[in-house]
Design a protein around this motif. Structure first.
Motif, PDB file in Angstrom:
ATOM      1  N   LEU A  72       0.834  -1.193   0.000  1.00 56.39           N
ATOM      2  CA  LEU A  72       0.000   0.000   0.000  1.00 56.39           C
ATOM      3  C   LEU A  72       0.871   1.245   0.000  1.00 56.39           C
ATOM      4  O   LEU A  72       1.966   1.255   0.575  1.00 56.39           O
ATOM      5  N   VAL A  73       0.377   2.313  -0.625  1.00 45.48           N
ATOM      6  CA  VAL A  73       1.065   3.604  -0.595  1.00 45.48           C
ATOM      7  C   VAL A  73       0.453   4.450   0.503  1.00 45.48           C
ATOM      8  O   VAL A  73      -0.773   4.534   0.626  1.00 45.48           O
ATOM      9  N   ASP A  74       1.303   5.087   1.321  1.00 44.74           N
ATOM     10  CA  ASP A  74       0.801   5.863   2.460  1.00 44.74           C
ATOM     11  C   ASP A  74       0.147   7.157   1.987  1.00 44.74           C
ATOM     12  O   ASP A  74       0.305   7.566   0.841  1.00 44.74           O
ATOM     13  N   PRO A  75      -0.658   7.815   2.858  1.00 41.07           N
ATOM     14  CA  PRO A  75      -1.420   9.005   2.442  1.00 41.07           C
ATOM     15  C   PRO A  75      -0.534  10.162   2.002  1.00 41.07           C
ATOM     16  O   PRO A  75      -0.965  11.019   1.245  1.00 41.07           O
ATOM     17  N   GLY A  76       0.721  10.199   2.483  1.00 44.29           N
ATOM     18  CA  GLY A  76       1.644  11.234   2.029  1.00 44.29           C
ATOM     19  C   GLY A  76       2.205  10.938   0.657  1.00 44.29           C
ATOM     20  O   GLY A  76       2.889  11.759   0.064  1.00 44.29           O
ATOM     21  N   LEU A  77       1.908   9.718   0.160  1.00 44.28           N
ATOM     22  CA  LEU A  77       2.318   9.274  -1.176  1.00 44.28           C
ATOM     23  C   LEU A  77       3.834   9.238  -1.368  1.00 44.28           C
ATOM     24  O   LEU A  77       4.323   9.368  -2.486  1.00 44.28           O
ATOM     25  N   ASN A  78       4.585   9.086  -0.287  1.00 44.70           N
ATOM     26  CA  ASN A  78       6.029   9.016  -0.464  1.00 44.70           C
ATOM     27  C   ASN A  78       6.639   7.777   0.171  1.00 44.70           C
ATOM     28  O   ASN A  78       7.852   7.663   0.283  1.00 44.70           O
ATOM     29  N   SER A  79       5.815   6.810   0.591  1.00 42.52           N
ATOM     30  CA  SER A  79       6.316   5.563   1.170  1.00 42.52           C
ATOM     31  C   SER A  79       5.415   4.405   0.762  1.00 42.52           C
ATOM     32  O   SER A  79       4.229   4.591   0.485  1.00 42.52           O
ATOM     33  N   ASN A 319     -13.964   5.146  -4.714  1.00 48.11           N
ATOM     34  CA  ASN A 319     -14.258   4.170  -5.743  1.00 48.11           C
ATOM     35  C   ASN A 319     -13.749   2.801  -5.305  1.00 48.11           C
ATOM     36  O   ASN A 319     -12.609   2.651  -4.875  1.00 48.11           O
ATOM     37  N   ILE A 320     -14.588   1.765  -5.405  1.00 44.44           N
ATOM     38  CA  ILE A 320     -14.218   0.418  -4.985  1.00 44.44           C
ATOM     39  C   ILE A 320     -13.463  -0.273  -6.110  1.00 44.44           C
ATOM     40  O   ILE A 320     -13.963  -0.385  -7.231  1.00 44.44           O
ATOM     41  N   MET A 321     -12.249  -0.758  -5.797  1.00 39.87           N
ATOM     42  CA  MET A 321     -11.403  -1.378  -6.803  1.00 39.87           C
ATOM     43  C   MET A 321     -11.157  -2.846  -6.454  1.00 39.87           C
ATOM     44  O   MET A 321     -10.944  -3.187  -5.289  1.00 39.87           O
ATOM     45  N   PRO A 322     -11.169  -3.741  -7.449  1.00 39.84           N
ATOM     46  CA  PRO A 322     -10.869  -5.147  -7.179  1.00 39.84           C
ATOM     47  C   PRO A 322      -9.370  -5.376  -7.071  1.00 39.84           C
ATOM     48  O   PRO A 322      -8.565  -4.574  -7.539  1.00 39.84           O
ATOM     49  N   THR A 323      -8.986  -6.485  -6.441  1.00 38.65           N
ATOM     50  CA  THR A 323      -7.593  -6.920  -6.413  1.00 38.65           C
ATOM     51  C   THR A 323      -7.563  -8.390  -6.834  1.00 38.65           C
ATOM     52  O   THR A 323      -8.603  -9.000  -7.079  1.00 38.65           O
ATOM     53  N   SER A 324      -6.379  -8.962  -6.869  1.00 34.14           N
ATOM     54  CA  SER A 324      -6.234 -10.364  -7.271  1.00 34.14           C
ATOM     55  C   SER A 324      -6.404 -11.334  -6.092  1.00 34.14           C
ATOM     56  O   SER A 324      -6.282 -12.540  -6.277  1.00 34.14           O
ATOM     57  N   MET A 332     -10.863  -9.621  -2.212  1.00 32.99           N
ATOM     58  CA  MET A 332     -10.436  -8.406  -1.528  1.00 32.99           C
ATOM     59  C   MET A 332     -10.612  -7.210  -2.453  1.00 32.99           C
ATOM     60  O   MET A 332     -10.156  -7.211  -3.596  1.00 32.99           O
ATOM     61  N   LEU A 333     -11.290  -6.194  -1.947  1.00 34.39           N
ATOM     62  CA  LEU A 333     -11.481  -4.929  -2.637  1.00 34.39           C
ATOM     63  C   LEU A 333     -10.818  -3.837  -1.812  1.00 34.39           C
ATOM     64  O   LEU A 333     -10.628  -3.993  -0.612  1.00 34.39           O
ATOM     65  N   PHE A 334     -10.452  -2.755  -2.469  1.00 34.93           N
ATOM     66  CA  PHE A 334     -10.003  -1.613  -1.671  1.00 34.93           C
ATOM     67  C   PHE A 334     -10.744  -0.365  -2.129  1.00 34.93           C
ATOM     68  O   PHE A 334     -11.072  -0.203  -3.301  1.00 34.93           O
ATOM     69  N   ALA A 335     -11.052   0.463  -1.136  1.00 32.74           N
ATOM     70  CA  ALA A 335     -11.804   1.683  -1.401  1.00 32.74           C
ATOM     71  C   ALA A 335     -10.830   2.821  -1.643  1.00 32.74           C
ATOM     72  O   ALA A 335     -10.138   3.270  -0.731  1.00 32.74           O
ATOM     73  N   LYS A 336     -10.758   3.248  -2.890  1.00 33.12           N
ATOM     74  CA  LYS A 336      -9.854   4.336  -3.252  1.00 33.12           C
ATOM     75  C   LYS A 336     -10.287   5.618  -2.559  1.00 33.12           C
ATOM     76  O   LYS A 336     -11.481   5.951  -2.554  1.00 33.12           O
ATOM     77  N   TRP A 337      -9.318   6.298  -1.939  1.00 34.86           N
ATOM     78  CA  TRP A 337      -9.507   7.542  -1.201  1.00 34.86           C
ATOM     79  C   TRP A 337     -10.084   7.307   0.193  1.00 34.86           C
ATOM     80  O   TRP A 337     -10.403   8.251   0.900  1.00 34.86           O
ATOM     81  N   VAL A 338     -10.258   6.037   0.591  1.00 36.80           N
ATOM     82  CA  VAL A 338     -10.726   5.709   1.940  1.00 36.80           C
ATOM     83  C   VAL A 338      -9.725   4.722   2.532  1.00 36.80           C
ATOM     84  O   VAL A 338      -9.093   3.952   1.813  1.00 36.80           O
ATOM     85  N   PRO A 355     -10.214  -1.791   8.279  1.00 41.03           N
ATOM     86  CA  PRO A 355      -9.758  -0.397   8.316  1.00 41.03           C
ATOM     87  C   PRO A 355      -8.292  -0.304   8.728  1.00 41.03           C
ATOM     88  O   PRO A 355      -7.795  -1.117   9.509  1.00 41.03           O
ATOM     89  N   ILE A 356      -7.590   0.688   8.171  1.00 39.84           N
ATOM     90  CA  ILE A 356      -6.175   0.905   8.465  1.00 39.84           C
ATOM     91  C   ILE A 356      -6.029   2.331   8.988  1.00 39.84           C
ATOM     92  O   ILE A 356      -5.833   3.276   8.203  1.00 39.84           O
ATOM     93  N   PRO A 357      -6.143   2.528  10.300  1.00 44.43           N
ATOM     94  CA  PRO A 357      -6.124   3.886  10.868  1.00 44.43           C
ATOM     95  C   PRO A 357      -4.851   4.664  10.561  1.00 44.43           C
ATOM     96  O   PRO A 357      -4.860   5.894  10.532  1.00 44.43           O
ATOM     97  N   GLN A 358      -3.753   3.959  10.325  1.00 46.08           N
ATOM     98  CA  GLN A 358      -2.493   4.620  10.020  1.00 46.08           C
ATOM     99  C   GLN A 358      -2.587   5.435   8.736  1.00 46.08           C
ATOM    100  O   GLN A 358      -1.912   6.444   8.581  1.00 46.08           O
ATOM    101  N   PHE A 359      -3.470   5.009   7.833  1.00 45.31           N
ATOM    102  CA  PHE A 359      -3.652   5.688   6.557  1.00 45.31           C
ATOM    103  C   PHE A 359      -4.946   6.496   6.589  1.00 45.31           C
ATOM    104  O   PHE A 359      -5.976   6.026   7.037  1.00 45.31           O
ATOM    105  N   HIS A 360      -4.878   7.708   6.056  1.00 44.67           N
ATOM    106  CA  HIS A 360      -6.095   8.508   5.922  1.00 44.67           C
ATOM    107  C   HIS A 360      -6.868   8.129   4.668  1.00 44.67           C
ATOM    108  O   HIS A 360      -8.087   8.285   4.586  1.00 44.67           O
ATOM    109  N   GLU A 361      -6.135   7.624   3.673  1.00 45.78           N
ATOM    110  CA  GLU A 361      -6.779   7.204   2.429  1.00 45.78           C
ATOM    111  C   GLU A 361      -5.856   6.242   1.704  1.00 45.78           C
ATOM    112  O   GLU A 361      -4.650   6.183   1.974  1.00 45.78           O
ATOM    113  N   LEU A 362      -6.413   5.469   0.786  1.00 44.26           N
ATOM    114  CA  LEU A 362      -5.638   4.553  -0.038  1.00 44.26           C
ATOM    115  C   LEU A 362      -5.653   5.048  -1.486  1.00 44.26           C
ATOM    116  O   LEU A 362      -6.693   5.451  -1.987  1.00 44.26           O
ATOM    117  N   ARG A 363      -4.496   4.981  -2.121  1.00 47.68           N
ATOM    118  CA  ARG A 363      -4.418   5.336  -3.532  1.00 47.68           C
ATOM    119  C   ARG A 363      -4.126   4.101  -4.388  1.00 47.68           C
ATOM    120  O   ARG A 363      -4.713   3.912  -5.439  1.00 47.68           O
TER     121      ARG A 363
END
Length: 376
Positions: A72-79, A319-324, A332-338, A355-363
């Protein structure tokens, strides 16, 4: 009578047997075993062994369902962070429909030196993560063996003002090489370059292809059926279509959207893969909690697009996105921006949220299987 001392020499196992045993073990365990002897180091780091090891992991369904991780990419988008999803679910299998993913579960596998150098996690292939930075630096990373490789800077190609980019990464069986695909988007079309990891060289594909990207954050290509796929519109048109760049042939093709697909205002849609099929996910901003998938059940056949409704009213945005990832009738789905992952049962529409409290959103989210494949 003179007594004789008999020294019993224990025979060493043949290399073939040792290799077969090691090829069934987890990647991180193999990393520890490299300190056993020089012979084992040579064996475990051999590229042919790495390919055999990964192939056996994929062929064994029981093993495959126990060693998958999510990047996963963190909400700051740099890790980039990773956690062992299979192990997490086993440890927390108590019937709840809500499992909190704590910060202790997350392992940071990459961090950019600059907070302004945003990370786009493009794809995972054979245990390798491919990602690009805002400054167009591109990297291959194997988190299990802690090895990375910087892809050479692509050459300047294309005439005009380029404002958007496309990325793709996958393995070309015919060329026996990993390929990086890089697209530059112009007002009148898209130009492509291809990098062969083994050869270390970039090639520019002749011609400009008359497509333009639809959304600003959809730069990553979906690899399926030997091609990368992006949501686009033809230059000068408004009708959405899917552009495919073939990995082996290195040519562009077009796949039509459903005949009754309507991309209305305030509707966001993304392209992904659902159970090995092309999938367009839709989310209407004005209709909170209503999500749907369009799935192309037979690749390239327009009539095979099938509409699937999702009942996820608790996820009120994104937006709900599928995964493999699939396990026990759940996808497993992930909610983009959540900041939530979700295990969804398409049979009875029940779901388990993570839920992943460490992240404010998922990209970006990519499921991968740990390997000893070296990016170098």
């Amino acid at each position: 009578m003179e007594q004789q001392t008999v020294v019993e020499n224990k025979p060493n196992l043949p290399t073939e047997i040792i290799s077969d045993i090691l090829s069934r073990l987890p990647a991180k365990l193999l990393c520890r075993f490299k300190c056993v002897s020089k012979t084992w180091i040579s064996l475990i780091t051999d590229p042919s062994f790495a390919q055999v090891h990964y192939k056996k992991l994929c062929q064994n369904d029981e093993v495959l369902s126990q060693r998958r991780r999510v990047a996963l990419v963190d909400p700051g988008l740099n890790s980039i962070y990773s956690f062992d999803l299979d192990e997490f679910l086993v440890r927390n299998d108590d019937g709840r429909d809500f499992l909190l993913v704590s910060e202790e579960e997350m392992e940071c596998v990459y961090s950019s030196d600059s907070p302004e150098n945003f990370v786009t996690l493009v794809s995972a292939c054979k245990g390798l993560l491919f990602f690009a930075l805002r400054n167009l630096e591109m990297y291959l990373l194997n988190p299990a063996i802690r090895q990375s490789k910087k892809i050479p800077t692509p050459p300047e190609f294309g005439v005009g003002v380029c404002s958007k980019y496309l990325f793709g990464f996958g393995f070309d069986d015919n060329a026996d090489d990993y390929k990086v695909v890089f697209g530059r988007c112009f007002e009148d079309g898209i130009d492509f370059g291809v990098h062969g990891v083994k050869t270390g060289a970039w090639r520019v594909i002749e011609g400009r292809f008359p497509y333009r990207r639809i959304f600003n954050d959809d730069s990553k290509g979906t690899l399926l059926n030997g091609g990368f796929h992006w949501l686009t519109r033809r230059t000068g048109g408004q009708t959405p279509t899917i552009m495919s760049f073939r990995l082996e042939e290195e040519e562009v093709r077009e796949i039509q959207m459903p005949s009754d697909f309507v991309g209305e205002d305030f509707t966001y849609y993304s392209l992904g893969a659902f159970r090995g099929c092309l999938c367009v996910s839709l989310w209407t901003l004005q209709d909170v909690g209503q999500h749907e998938f369009w799935v192309m059940k037979e690749y390239g056949v327009r009539e095979s697009w099938t509409r699937i409704k999702l009942s996820l009213t608790m996820i009120d945005s994104g937006n709900i996105m599928p995964t493999s990832y699939q396990k026990n009738d759940h996808d497993m789905l992930f909610a983009k921006w959540v900041s939530e992952l979700c295990l969804y049962n398409f049979n009875d529409h029940s779901f388990l949220t993570l839920p992943i409290p460490q992240f404010h959103e998922l990209r970006d989210a990519e499921v991968y299987l740990e390997s000893v494949v070296s990016p170098n």
